[in-house]
Write a protein that holds these residues in place. Structure first.
Motif, short mmCIF file in Angstrom:
data_model
loop_
_atom_site.label_atom_id
_atom_site.label_comp_id
_atom_site.label_asym_id
_atom_site.label_seq_id
_atom_site.Cartn_x
_atom_site.Cartn_y
_atom_site.Cartn_z
N CYS A 1 6.13 -3.04 0.53
CA CYS A 1 5.93 -4.24 1.34
C CYS A 1 6.43 -5.46 0.59
O CYS A 1 6.58 -5.45 -0.63
CB CYS A 1 4.46 -4.40 1.74
SG CYS A 1 3.34 -4.55 0.36
N GLY B 1 6.20 -9.82 0.11
CA GLY B 1 5.32 -10.98 0.23
C GLY B 1 5.97 -12.18 -0.41
O GLY B 1 7.12 -12.12 -0.86
N VAL C 1 3.91 -9.22 7.60
CA VAL C 1 4.41 -8.80 6.31
C VAL C 1 5.41 -7.67 6.54
O VAL C 1 5.06 -6.62 7.08
CB VAL C 1 3.26 -8.31 5.41
CG1 VAL C 1 3.79 -7.69 4.14
CG2 VAL C 1 2.29 -9.42 5.12
#
Length: 143
Positions: A13, A15, A1
């Motif tokens: 982050c 995704g 990730v």
């Protein structure tokens, strides 16, 4: 990730979700002191495999979308600024993304082709490197 630690110590982050009609890239900022979500945004199509923070405190992501290499640029709160596609519409993938010493960016990747007989596994046909300048224009493409 892919993720980056932003100046306030939080983590942003990336995704992928399949809940909105196909592969969609999302970004999320997480407060590292509480673990709480600060914000979450859908930012483009495809999958992101690399990410860096840009000088304007936004984010640049690299990956694959619609069978092509892609770059996605957001602002500091994850709002989409643009998404660009590169390569042939076969199956191109940008993997890592790095900031270069001249203020630009570089990524490498590959193109996957199905075997002529349709057997598995597919073959990696080309490997390449893209170099972008500080305004995200292609400076060099090496195959």
């Amino acid at each position: 990730v892919p993720y980056v630690v932003v100046p306030n110590g939080n983590i942003v982050c990336s995704g992928v979700t399949y809940s909105y009609g196909g592969e969609r890239v999302f970004l999320m900022e997480i407060d590292t002191t509480t673990g709480a979500e600060v914000w979450e945004k859908l930012v483009g199509y495809g999958i992101a495999l690399g990410m860096v923070q840009t000088p304007d405190d936004g984010f640049l992501l690299s990956g694959s979308a619609s069978g092509r290499g892609t770059l996605i640029k957001t602002n500091s709160t994850g709002d989409l600024e643009w998404q660009k596609y590169f390569g042939d519409p076969s199956f191109d993938v940008f993997i890592p993304l790095i900031a270069t010493s001249d203020g630009g960016y570089a990524t490498c990747g590959y193109t996957i082709f199905s075997n002529p007989q349709g057997t598995s596994p597919p073959t990696v046909e080309w490997s390449w490197v893209y170099k972008f300048n500080s305004t995200y224009d292609v400076e060099a493409e090496i195959k």
